[in-house]
Design a protein around this motif. Structure first.
Motif, PDB file in Angstrom:
ATOM      1  N   MET A 184       0.661   4.678  12.487  1.00 11.17           N
ATOM      2  CA  MET A 184      -0.704   4.615  12.030  1.00 11.17           C
ATOM      3  C   MET A 184      -0.743   4.388  10.521  1.00 11.17           C
ATOM      4  O   MET A 184      -1.637   3.723  10.034  1.00 11.17           O
ATOM      5  CB  MET A 184      -1.439   5.895  12.412  1.00 11.17           C
ATOM      6  N   ASP A 185       0.253   4.906   9.820  1.00 15.93           N
ATOM      7  CA  ASP A 185       0.274   4.728   8.371  1.00 15.93           C
ATOM      8  C   ASP A 185       0.463   3.265   7.987  1.00 15.93           C
ATOM      9  O   ASP A 185      -0.085   2.806   6.983  1.00 15.93           O
ATOM     10  CB  ASP A 185       1.371   5.582   7.746  1.00 15.93           C
ATOM     11  N   GLU A 186       1.226   2.516   8.803  1.00 18.89           N
ATOM     12  CA  GLU A 186       1.415   1.099   8.522  1.00 18.89           C
ATOM     13  C   GLU A 186       0.100   0.350   8.667  1.00 18.89           C
ATOM     14  O   GLU A 186      -0.227  -0.524   7.861  1.00 18.89           O
ATOM     15  CB  GLU A 186       2.453   0.469   9.464  1.00 18.89           C
ATOM     16  N   LEU A 187      -0.682   0.702   9.690  1.00 14.54           N
ATOM     17  CA  LEU A 187      -1.980   0.075   9.905  1.00 14.54           C
ATOM     18  C   LEU A 187      -2.928   0.379   8.753  1.00 14.54           C
ATOM     19  O   LEU A 187      -3.627  -0.516   8.254  1.00 14.54           O
ATOM     20  CB  LEU A 187      -2.572   0.551  11.230  1.00 14.54           C
ATOM     21  N   ILE A 188      -2.914   1.611   8.295  1.00 16.09           N
ATOM     22  CA  ILE A 188      -3.760   1.983   7.163  1.00 16.09           C
ATOM     23  C   ILE A 188      -3.344   1.228   5.917  1.00 16.09           C
ATOM     24  O   ILE A 188      -4.187   0.744   5.154  1.00 16.09           O
ATOM     25  CB  ILE A 188      -3.710   3.520   6.949  1.00 16.09           C
ATOM     26  N   GLY A 189      -2.044   1.072   5.697  1.00 15.26           N
ATOM     27  CA  GLY A 189      -1.558   0.316   4.547  1.00 15.26           C
ATOM     28  C   GLY A 189      -1.992  -1.142   4.589  1.00 15.26           C
ATOM     29  O   GLY A 189      -2.393  -1.716   3.567  1.00 15.26           O
ATOM     30  N   GLU A 190      -1.931  -1.750   5.782  1.00 12.15           N
ATOM     31  CA  GLU A 190      -2.355  -3.144   5.916  1.00 12.15           C
ATOM     32  C   GLU A 190      -3.844  -3.293   5.642  1.00 12.15           C
ATOM     33  O   GLU A 190      -4.270  -4.242   4.970  1.00 12.15           O
ATOM     34  CB  GLU A 190      -2.036  -3.673   7.321  1.00 12.15           C
ATOM     35  N   ILE A 191      -4.645  -2.381   6.150  1.00  9.93           N
ATOM     36  CA  ILE A 191      -6.090  -2.451   5.923  1.00  9.93           C
ATOM     37  C   ILE A 191      -6.410  -2.221   4.453  1.00  9.93           C
ATOM     38  O   ILE A 191      -7.301  -2.862   3.888  1.00  9.93           O
ATOM     39  CB  ILE A 191      -6.836  -1.463   6.840  1.00  9.93           C
ATOM     40  N   GLU A 192      -5.679  -1.312   3.796  1.00 12.10           N
ATOM     41  CA  GLU A 192      -5.896  -1.101   2.357  1.00 12.10           C
ATOM     42  C   GLU A 192      -5.562  -2.362   1.559  1.00 12.10           C
ATOM     43  O   GLU A 192      -6.256  -2.689   0.594  1.00 12.10           O
ATOM     44  CB  GLU A 192      -5.067   0.079   1.866  1.00 12.10           C
ATOM     45  N   LYS A 193      -4.530  -3.103   1.965  1.00 12.75           N
ATOM     46  CA  LYS A 193      -4.202  -4.367   1.297  1.00 12.75           C
ATOM     47  C   LYS A 193      -5.337  -5.373   1.461  1.00 12.75           C
ATOM     48  O   LYS A 193      -5.696  -6.074   0.511  1.00 12.75           O
ATOM     49  CB  LYS A 193      -2.914  -4.959   1.868  1.00 12.75           C
ATOM     50  N   ILE A 194      -5.897  -5.444   2.668  1.00 10.35           N
ATOM     51  CA  ILE A 194      -7.005  -6.369   2.920  1.00 10.35           C
ATOM     52  C   ILE A 194      -8.214  -5.992   2.078  1.00 10.35           C
ATOM     53  O   ILE A 194      -8.874  -6.858   1.488  1.00 10.35           O
ATOM     54  CB  ILE A 194      -7.350  -6.389   4.425  1.00 10.35           C
ATOM     55  N   LYS A 198     -10.332   8.944   9.518  1.00 12.24           N
ATOM     56  CA  LYS A 198     -10.919  10.108  10.180  1.00 12.24           C
ATOM     57  C   LYS A 198     -10.086  10.490  11.395  1.00 12.24           C
ATOM     58  O   LYS A 198      -9.777  11.664  11.601  1.00 12.24           O
ATOM     59  CB  LYS A 198     -12.357   9.798  10.594  1.00 12.24           C
ATOM     60  N   TYR A 199      -9.667   9.504  12.197  1.00 12.06           N
ATOM     61  CA  TYR A 199      -8.855   9.804  13.368  1.00 12.06           C
ATOM     62  C   TYR A 199      -7.467  10.291  12.979  1.00 12.06           C
ATOM     63  O   TYR A 199      -6.907  11.164  13.627  1.00 12.06           O
ATOM     64  CB  TYR A 199      -8.741   8.584  14.285  1.00 12.06           C
TER      65      TYR A 199
END
Length: 123
Positions: free
Chosen positions: A1-11, A59-60
């Protein structure tokens, strides 16, 4: 999940920098003002959507990612003390806390089941 959050933060950072760049370009006479404002507006809407997705994922993550401590030694000590007091007897609070801990572990195992199978086959 942390990888997904990192990708969204880059976007989000990329869109934010595009917005800042577009704000500076408004004063240049190269492009039509209407097209520049439209581009700025569409970037702002896109930024709002990505930020809302990021907030929902955070949040999740905060509600589901609970650190689980190793309690096997703790439970073994409690059981030894209780068996020494009355042979063959374990108190109900100890049993309930062990069951709750097992449920937490099973929930973690169920949520990571596919990931662990993939990682184990790679090695």
């Amino acid at each position: 999940m942390d990888e997904l959050i990192g990708e969204i933060e880059k976007i989000v950072k990329s869109i934010d920098s595009n917005i800042e760049r577009s704000k500076r370009m408004i004063d240049t006479p190269i492009m039509n003002d209407n097209s520049q404002y439209y581009r700025l507006m569409s970037l702002s809407i896109s930024l709002e959507k990505w930020e809302s997705v990021l907030n929902m994922i955070m949040k999740y993550r905060n509600s589901r990612c609970i650190p689980i401590e190793k309690k096997s030694e703790h439970f073994s000590k409690i059981i030894e003390v209780q068996i020494k007091g009355v042979p063959g007897f374990i108190t109900r609070p100890t049993i309930y806390s062990m069951i709750e801990y097992i449920k937490q572990l099973e929930w973690k195992i169920d949520s990571l089941n596919g990931i662990w199978k993939e990682r184990l086959t790679e090695n």
